[in-house]
Design an enzyme around this catalytic site. Sequence first.
Site, mmCIF file in Angstrom:
data_model
loop_
_atom_site.group_PDB
_atom_site.id
_atom_site.type_symbol
_atom_site.label_atom_id
_atom_site.label_comp_id
_atom_site.label_asym_id
_atom_site.label_seq_id
_atom_site.Cartn_x
_atom_site.Cartn_y
_atom_site.Cartn_z
ATOM 1 N N HIS A 73 -0.769 17.884 62.702
ATOM 2 C CA HIS A 73 -0.768 16.500 63.191
ATOM 3 C C HIS A 73 -1.545 15.591 62.221
ATOM 4 C CE1 HIS A 73 -0.420 18.720 67.194
ATOM 5 N NE2 HIS A 73 0.656 17.955 67.201
ATOM 6 N N LYS A 95 8.486 21.009 61.149
ATOM 7 C CA LYS A 95 8.375 22.126 62.111
ATOM 8 C C LYS A 95 9.419 22.005 63.224
ATOM 9 C CE LYS A 95 6.067 25.005 65.045
ATOM 10 N NZ LYS A 95 5.978 24.373 66.326
HETATM 11 P P1 AMP Z 1 3.715 18.011 69.198
HETATM 12 O O1 AMP Z 1 2.359 17.473 69.502
HETATM 13 O O2 AMP Z 1 3.747 19.501 69.078
HETATM 14 O O3 AMP Z 1 4.782 17.438 70.076
HETATM 15 O O4 AMP Z 1 4.076 17.520 67.730
HETATM 16 C C1 AMP Z 1 3.936 16.193 67.354
HETATM 17 C C2 AMP Z 1 4.400 16.053 65.931
HETATM 18 O O5 AMP Z 1 3.637 16.921 65.094
HETATM 19 C C3 AMP Z 1 5.869 16.440 65.726
HETATM 20 O O6 AMP Z 1 6.463 15.543 64.816
HETATM 21 C C4 AMP Z 1 5.761 17.813 65.127
HETATM 22 O O7 AMP Z 1 6.869 18.172 64.311
HETATM 23 C C5 AMP Z 1 4.508 17.685 64.291
HETATM 24 N N1 AMP Z 1 3.937 18.997 64.007
HETATM 25 C C6 AMP Z 1 3.667 19.987 64.891
HETATM 26 N N2 AMP Z 1 3.213 21.081 64.246
HETATM 27 C C7 AMP Z 1 3.202 20.773 62.917
HETATM 28 C C8 AMP Z 1 2.842 21.486 61.736
HETATM 29 N N3 AMP Z 1 2.403 22.733 61.768
HETATM 30 N N4 AMP Z 1 2.961 20.845 60.551
HETATM 31 C C9 AMP Z 1 3.411 19.561 60.496
HETATM 32 N N5 AMP Z 1 3.756 18.840 61.571
HETATM 33 C C10 AMP Z 1 3.659 19.436 62.770
#
Ligand code: AMP
Length: 290
Positions: free
Chosen positions: A37, A149
């Site tokens: 994030h 991801k």
């Molecule tokens: P989430 O909080 O899991 O819904 O993710 C929010 C954002 O963070 C989304 O755009 C995900 O693709 C991104 N994200 C989650 N994990 C990663 C990671 N390991 N590397 C880069 N971006 C990520």
Amino acid sequence: MKVVKEVSVMQEISDYHRSTGRKIAFVPTMGYLHEGHASLMFSAKETGGIVVASIFVNPTQFGKGEDFDKYPRDFRRDAHICEKAGVDYIFHPEASEMYSNRPLTSVTVKEISDKLEGKFRPGHFTGVATVVAKLINIVKPHTMHMGSKDAQQNAVLKKMISDLNFDTKLVICQTVREENGLAMSSRNTYLTAEQRENAGSLYRILNEGMRQITEEKATDAEAVKARAADLLKELSPGIELQYYEITDNELLEPIPDPGSFKGEILISLAAKCGTTRLIDNIIFENNPKG
Ligand code: AMP
């Protein structure tokens, strides 16, 4: 850094910054933030604009029996990470604020939403597309920064933005990984230390698929998939593969003969590690002649 909980206040703030000519860069998240994030926040910061991060565990994208109730939450820790990453505003609404008036409208991106994850999580991408459409109308960003991801989510949102003419550009950032290759995820907190170690094999089998296609010019997708499944059994027998698919990275159509395919290939997978469901992918440009 300010924390904003009301939709109308966020809209006023965005209107104000837009009126002064500032750009708005947006990072939507469900919180329990990690370095993945943070990398999106750095990408947002690089635009030179105002950085808004949202922290909202969106109930409508979780199915029955999924982990909505136990999804990890720690706002104080998240706020600290946002502040360090240079976020200007955290938009952190309650579900009652986001869905206050018994909504009758939703956004469905057909076809793309039904594939891969969609088979295991019916309705998930309608929940995602709808909440992101709402967030775009609330935050009014010029750019929205997301991680590769979630490749299918990106494909769905890219199509939604294009089909509905949202004036927001999607910026896709690389997946940030642990040392053993495991993609960082808020859900990794569910894993034991041993499971975390074993889950590094998922990235190994994605790389193996890529190698077979780009170096060996593998002509049979089914054989590449079988080899990946065998390798995972060998490396981490405790992990159960739910799917491992080779598709294009736009409409997510299967590619039966990947070695001859020219363009961007997505290999994506989902796997159960104990009771925890993990997803990951690898995206690469393939040139049959290269
Ligand atoms: P989430 O909080 O899991 O819904 O993710 C929010 C954002 O963070 C989304 O755009 C995900 O693709 C991104 N994200 C989650 N994990 C990663 C990671 N390991 N590397 C880069 N971006 C990520």
